[in-house]
Design an enzyme around this catalytic site. Structure first.
Site, PDB file in Angstrom:
ATOM      1  N   GLY A 180       0.815  -1.210   0.000  1.00 23.81           N
ATOM      2  CA  GLY A 180       0.000   0.000   0.000  1.00 23.81           C
ATOM      3  C   GLY A 180       0.845   1.253   0.000  1.00 23.81           C
ATOM      4  N   VAL A 237      -1.269  -7.744  -4.854  1.00 15.92           N
ATOM      5  CA  VAL A 237      -0.793  -8.803  -3.965  1.00 15.92           C
ATOM      6  C   VAL A 237      -1.816  -9.940  -3.975  1.00 15.92           C
ATOM      7  CG1 VAL A 237      -0.201  -9.425  -1.597  1.00 15.92           C
ATOM      8  CG2 VAL A 237       0.485  -7.195  -2.511  1.00 15.92           C
ATOM      9  N   ARG A 267      -8.224   1.996   6.021  1.00 16.08           N
ATOM     10  CA  ARG A 267      -8.804   1.748   7.333  1.00 16.08           C
ATOM     11  C   ARG A 267     -10.312   1.568   7.217  1.00 16.08           C
ATOM     12  NH1 ARG A 267      -5.223   2.436  11.188  1.00 16.08           N
ATOM     13  NH2 ARG A 267      -6.786   2.674  12.827  1.00 16.08           N
ATOM     14  N   ASP A 306     -13.467   9.082  12.415  1.00 16.18           N
ATOM     15  CA  ASP A 306     -13.305   7.989  11.462  1.00 16.18           C
ATOM     16  C   ASP A 306     -14.503   7.062  11.385  1.00 16.18           C
ATOM     17  OD1 ASP A 306     -10.800   9.048  11.169  1.00 16.18           O
ATOM     18  OD2 ASP A 306      -9.703   7.211  11.633  1.00 16.18           O
ATOM     19  N   HIS A 439       7.925  38.727   4.635  1.00 15.74           N
ATOM     20  CA  HIS A 439       9.114  38.427   3.823  1.00 15.74           C
ATOM     21  C   HIS A 439      10.353  38.473   4.713  1.00 15.74           C
ATOM     22  CE1 HIS A 439      11.815  38.367   0.369  1.00 15.74           C
ATOM     23  NE2 HIS A 439      12.497  39.349   0.979  1.00 15.74           N
TER      24      HIS A 439
END
Length: 453
Positions: A180, A237, A267, A306, A439
């Protein structure tokens, strides 16, 4: 104390602990459950430990490059892998302790046990944890995600090495095969390559880092290839035989063996075993279904992070937790995803926000793009001898509104928030031209690129 609360939170990760802190600060009585450790995957097995390791890799690279800046450090630079890992553990402990202190400060009750939703009657939700019942008028589900394990022959879930297990290595592997090439896989490839491990990445798609600007992904892969990382793209794979990985590519079968094999293919939301079915919470394809206020289909039941299966990022989770609590308290707040930044903490760093060119094209949006090398910023040249990078800006073709800003090189993770603000505020090219950037800073590259329109 009474086991009745204004809000019960399942999960102590970035969604859960931030929501608990916000709710407690507003006077809500909070109980938060976690079966492992406060901080969730982010603090314990993800964001924090990996960034600690990557900083060690950056220090090592800077030591090797010191001569370019007139600093002589000698040729006997070495690493102490055990010390690197111990420092990682120390950082994690400190931050987890900090989360605990926050919970104590807002008087949130912390229960270190697995909690299961038992029932909902009228306006009372009952959960059980460690043999005790807890009742709350509102519930926020933040149970997170875990490493996805695809049905590949020989890939045993009980023995597979994921981001969790690889962070506990006691010995530096001589070789590592990563299945991955996403963010997690790429960050670990960077770290172990810097440590001297021979790294091979096997990716099913045509390019690494799905979701990242395609030019930036290719730039990083080519840079990593020069550093000695081997990539097999468009490779599938098919089997694991212990530490031997069998894969197909262009109609041929290949085999490669590593001292360690890391599985990093995405996930999945943690929705099983927490009692969602007991109160009828609706699931979407990838997780719990929520609306713009992070509400589920069940009144007074919310979800964030998640577990929603949408944007698997710690900062997204924290914001969703905030939106949920704000809605509970009657504040007008909605979750927006158009300006969520994404960062890959490799060396060079990658940071982006908003639409990529391909995403805009997929949506049928007509855009214009401009791109400049990081060398246009004097600060970048001063601090990055021999390094490269660039900034790309995407704007709407008709109104010249800022739709996306993507960068690679330097510490772009520390300036992407400004790009987020430009998009969140719906600024146009002419608006940004009127903003004064300090800057010399690398952040000037954003204004310089926008000035090209």
């Amino acid at each position: 104390m009474s086991n009745k609360f204004d809000i019960a939170i399942l999960g102590g990760g970035p969604a859960g602990y931030v929501a608990a802190e916000r709710a407690g600060a507003k006077g809500m009585r909070v109980v938060i459950f976690d079966k492992r450790a406060l901080g969730g995957v982010c603090l314990n097995e993800g964001c924090i430990p990996t960034k600690t390791l990557l900083n060690s890799a950056k220090v090592l690279e800077n030591a090797h490059d010191a001569g370019k800046y007139g600093i002589n450090v000698g040729s006997d630079i070495s690493i102490d892998f055990g010390k690197i890992m111990k420092r990682k553990d120390k950082v994690v402990r400190k931050l987890v302790s900090g989360v605990g202190a926050k919970m104590k400060h807002v008087k949130a009750e912390v229960v270190m046990a697995e909690a299961v939703i038992k029932e909902k009657r009228a306006d009372v939700i009952t959960l059980t944890a460690d043999g005790k019942d807890y009742q709350a008028t509102r519930l926020l589900i933040c149970t997170g995600s875990e490493a996805a394990v695809p049905p590949i022959p020989g890939l045993d879930k009980d023995v597979v090495t994921t981001n969790r297990e690889i962070l506990q290595l006691k010995k530096l592997p001589e070789s590592l095969v990563i299945i991955g090439g996403g963010v997690i896989g790429t960050e670990f490839a960077d770290f172990f390559n810097a440590m001297g491990t021979k790294v091979t990445v096997i990716e099913m798609l045509p390019e690494i880092l799905t979701g990242v600007d395609e030019d930036i992904a290719a730039f990083v892969r080519k840079d990593f290839t020069k550093r000695g990382i081997d990539y097999h793209l468009n490779a599938k794979v098919t089997e694991l035989r212990g530490k031997e990985v069998i894969f197909e590519k262009a109609g041929e079968v290949f085999s490669i063996t590593g001292d360690e094999v890391l599985l990093s293919v995405g996930r999945k939301a943690n929705v099983a075993g927490i009692g969602l079915e007991n109160i009828g919470v609706e699931l979407a394809r990838n997780g719990i279904k929520i609306d713009q206020h992070c509400r589920t289909n069940v009144p007074n039941v919310y979800a964030a992070g998640d577990v929603t299966g949408f944007s698997l990022l710690a900062h997204t989770a924290s914001r969703e937790g905030e939106v949920a609590v704000n809605h509970m308290l009657g504040r007008k707040d909605v979750m927006r995803y158009n300006a969520i930044p994404g960062v890959v903490y490799t060396h060079p760093e990658i940071a982006g926000v908003g639409l990529t060119e391909s995403a805009a094209k997929a949506k049928g949006i007509e855009v214009e793009t401009r791109q400049l090398p990081m060398a246009y910023a004097g600060r970048f040249i001063a601090e990055n001898e021999g390094k490269d990078g660039f900034c790309k800006v995407i704007v709407g073709k008709k109104y010249k509104e800022i739709l996306g800003i993507h960068m690679v090189g330097g510490a772009c993770s520390e300036m992407i928030w400004g790009a987020c603000a430009l998009i969140e505020a719906q600024l146009r090219v002419q608006d940004v031209e009127e903003i004064v950037f300090p800057h010399p800073t690398v952040s000037e590259i954003i204004k310089e690129t926008i000035f090209q329109f």
